[in-house]
Scaffold this motif. Structure first.
Motif, PDB file in Angstrom:
ATOM      1  N   ALA A 104      -9.268  -0.384   4.971  1.00 32.43           N
ATOM      2  CA  ALA A 104     -10.295  -1.416   4.861  1.00 32.43           C
ATOM      3  C   ALA A 104     -11.602  -0.794   4.392  1.00 32.43           C
ATOM      4  O   ALA A 104     -11.948   0.321   4.769  1.00 32.43           O
ATOM      5  CB  ALA A 104     -10.481  -2.097   6.206  1.00 32.43           C
ATOM      6  N   ASP A 163      -3.514  -2.929   3.420  1.00 30.30           N
ATOM      7  CA  ASP A 163      -4.759  -3.519   3.904  1.00 30.30           C
ATOM      8  C   ASP A 163      -5.928  -2.929   3.120  1.00 30.30           C
ATOM      9  O   ASP A 163      -6.306  -1.767   3.307  1.00 30.30           O
ATOM     10  CB  ASP A 163      -4.938  -3.236   5.394  1.00 30.30           C
ATOM     11  N   SER A 198      -8.819  -4.894   2.909  1.00 34.47           N
ATOM     12  CA  SER A 198      -9.812  -5.920   3.236  1.00 34.47           C
ATOM     13  C   SER A 198     -11.226  -5.359   3.120  1.00 34.47           C
ATOM     14  O   SER A 198     -11.473  -4.175   3.358  1.00 34.47           O
ATOM     15  CB  SER A 198      -9.573  -6.445   4.657  1.00 34.47           C
TER      16      SER A 198
END
Length: 684
Positions: free
Chosen positions: A157, A198, A200
């Motif tokens: 992330a 991931d 994000s």
């Protein structure tokens, strides 16, 4: 020390020490270990070496018995043989020889316990690489690091990689163990499931990830402004709240993707697949989504103000309270119970759009102000495939365009109507004709572009209007054609020129013999699409090893250029061959020779499509025309219509090049000419 003591089941206190020494084969390392072992045993170096020699002599005479306590582990020993081989490769001590089964077992268990540590170290190292290289546009290390994180199912992330170049990166290799009741209800059993990487809250501003595989990736809240994700796989990806302003998502697979609250102002979604995607409350002002698939998509309160959605498919989609004000939805498909309840259609263009019921449209807000086809109610009452109109732009009244038109009319039926328009030469005239066809509501245009660069602007306008453009006698490169043309039909220009040259030299070797081969070239090189014909001609002449001269050359753009051809012949009476680099060039070359009455003196070869008149010339021994290269115009016209219909019926949307074989027709092969006369007689 006596030998008997050493022979008794290896209980000597230094036995283990001696074993550690004996496994070392390298002399320099062996001596270092001996010194270390002697020191730890509190013996002098000489005393230790003496006892080591005695021990080794005893071992050679009596092999050590297997420790009885370890016998139950013999089966396990066989199972860890691969692990032992691994240890041998990475260790300087050959553990398998001396340490015994128990030590190996302990090492194996230790190895298993170290796996999480090793994986975490790989993850940490990969993340450090990403931090170190965050400012670089091109970085193989960053790509490798992301692949490592993906394969280890580790998140990253907040990745910082603006302007990163990662074309075609594959980040879809995370599979986690998954057990459920459903796992046993399929064969083969499925005990793992794919999970996306991931990323994000990443910063991938203006990055290039074209053709990347980011299936199920988590890009929630990420800055993807201006990113290139064309033809990328984002199926099932989470883009909730992401900023995709100005992003390129053309041709991307976005099935089931989550765009809730995402910003896509000014983004490009042409030909994208958004089937079952969640676009609830997404901000999509002025997006371009021509030919996009929104089948069964969730468009609750999606803001599509001034969007270009021409030819897009909304079958089964839910547009509850979506904003389509001032949007263009020409030929859009709202069938299969698409929901338009409270959808804002103020001033939207719904020309030729398809609906499944009258009340469907009337449940929308401001539907009365939307532009609709005059017969839209009747179309709903009697649903069927819409009648399609396909136009041919003829840049000249020449044989090749007549052949195209004949082929197109042969492909037409009750649901396909063919239009034919003669346009004056020149890019501006071509653009005007294209605009006239757009304004008339044409569905598809077939044309031979006037210029590879000058024609682009007008063709892009046609594409934006939802018109299917098919080019003939010329193909744009795939990247240029992507947002402009759906298909092209073309013969191999270089080979056409070369084949024409080959026949010319063969003819000259028989008919001219010792006479010089003096050629006048009429090339039409002003049009870039014809220049390869001339290049192929030169290549074919060079391959023949025949001596020849290009005495003079002229361009042929219009029929009035016949005067220039006649002037060239008059000023260069030594010319005995004319070669034409296009249909028009060959036609006016024949006409110039006939008007001068020089049929016996000058012979004509070149690129020229078959027609009734040309077939007669080839069958006439007194005609100056000796051979032509037929570009199969009838076949091209026929196939062009079918290609356009496939696109208009949403059966095909990707740009496709269709190569067409040309035909060499000569006076010396009259049988082949006669065989094609049936086709030629149909071309007036």
């Amino acid at each position: 020390m006596n030998k008997t003591l050493l022979d008794e089941n290896n209980d000597h206190p230094l036995a283990e020490s001696f074993q550690r020494v004996n496994v070392i084969s390298e002399d320099y390392l062996r001596l270092a270990v001996i010194k270390q072992e002697a020191s730890q045993s509190q013996l002098s170096l000489a005393a230790y070496i003496h006892q080591l020699e005695q021990y080794n002599q005893a071992q050679q005479s009596t092999p050590p018995p297997k420790p009885p306590l370890l016998k139950p582990f013999s089966i396990l020993d066989a199972k860890v043989s691969d692990f032992v081989a691994w240890l041998e490769m990475i260790s300087i001590i050959k553990l398998a020889t001396v340490l015994g089964e128990a030590a190996i077992l302990i090492a194996f268990i230790s190895y298993l316990f170290s796996i999480p540590y090793q994986q975490q170290k790989k993850i940490d190292d990969a993340r450090n690489v990403l931090v170190d290289q965050k400012g670089q546009q091109h970085s193989d290390g960053r790509i490798a690091a992301l692949k490592t994180l993906d394969s280890l199912c580790a998140s990253n992330a907040g990745l910082q990689a603006p302007k990163a170049q990662m074309v075609g990166i594959q980040l879809n290799h995370c599979h986690k163990l998954f057990f459920s009741f459903e796992s046993f209800h399929q064969w083969p059993f499925q005990f793992s499931e794919h999970q996306g990487i991931d990323l994000s809250y990443a910063n991938l501003d203006r990055a290039n990830l074209a053709k990347a595989n980011l299936e199920k990736a988590n890009l929630k809240g990420s800055n993807l402004k201006g990113i290139n994700l064309s033809e990328a796989n984002l199926q099932g990806a989470n883009l909730q709240g992401a900023n995709l302003e100005g992003a390129n998502l053309e041709g991307a697979n976005l099935q089931g993707a989550n765009f809730t609250d995402a910003v896509l102002h000014g983004s490009f979604l042409n030909n994208a697949n958004l089937t079952k995607a969640n676009l609830s409350q997404a901000k999509m002002h002025k997006v371009q989504a021509l030919w996009a698939k929104f089948n069964q998509a969730n468009l609750h309160r999606t803001d599509l103000y001034q969007a270009n959605l021409n030819r897009s498919n909304f079958k089964g989609s839910d547009l509850y309270k979506a904003n389509l004000q001032d949007s263009s939805l020409q030929s859009a498909d709202f069938l299969d119970d698409a929901n338009l309840r409270s959808t804002n259609l103020k001033s939207a263009d719904l020309s030729k759009a398809s609906f499944w019921a009258l009340h469907q449209l009337k449940r929308a807000k401001h539907w009365q102000s939307a532009t609709k086809s005059p017969n839209w109610m009747q179309t709903i009452a009697r649903p069927r495939s819409p009648r399609l109109r396909i136009g041919l732009i003829k840049s000249a009244d020449s044989t090749i365009f007549k052949a195209y038109e004949l082929g197109m009319r042969r492909a037409a039926n009750r649901r396909v109507e063919i239009w034919s328009l003669l346009s004056a030469s020149g890019v501006q005239n071509e653009a005007q004709t294209i605009q006239e066809l757009i304004d008339s509501g044409i569905d598809a245009i077939v044309l031979s572009p006037e210029d590879p660069l000058g024609s682009i602007s007008a063709l892009e306008k046609a594409y934006q209007a939802g018109v299917v453009v098919i080019t003939v006698d010329f193909c744009f490169d795939k990247e240029t054609a992507k947002d402009m043309v759906f298909a092209c039909f073309n013969t191999n220009s270089l080979k056409m020129g070369a084949d024409s040259a080959e026949h010319l030299t063969q003819w000259a070797s028989t008919h001219l013999q010792d006479q010089p081969l003096n050629i006048g070239v009429v090339d039409s090189a002003e049009y870039e699409r014809y220049y390869p014909n001339y290049q192929g001609f030169l290549k074919g002449m060079a391959a023949s090893a025949v001596k020849w001269r290009e005495i003079s050359s002229v361009d042929a753009i219009t029929r009035t250029d016949i005067a220039r051809v006649k002037e060239m012949l008059s000023e260069n009476p030594q010319i005995n061959i004319l070669w034409g680099g296009s249909n028009l060039a060959t036609e006016i070359s024949v006409a110039a020779v006939e008007e001068l009455g020089w049929q016996e003196k000058v012979k004509v070869f070149g690129i020229l499509d078959l027609s009734k008149d040309k077939a007669r010339m080839l069958l006439d021994p007194n005609s100056p025309l000796q051979s032509i290269i037929d570009q199969a115009g009838v076949k091209i016209g026929y196939k062009a219509v079918h290609a356009a219909v496939e696109v208009l019926r949403h059966q095909k949307t990707q740009y496709t090049e269709y190569p067409i074989e040309h035909r060499l027709l000569t006076q010396t092969d009259k049988a082949a000419v006669k065989e094609l006369l049936t086709e030629a007689n149909s071309i007036q």
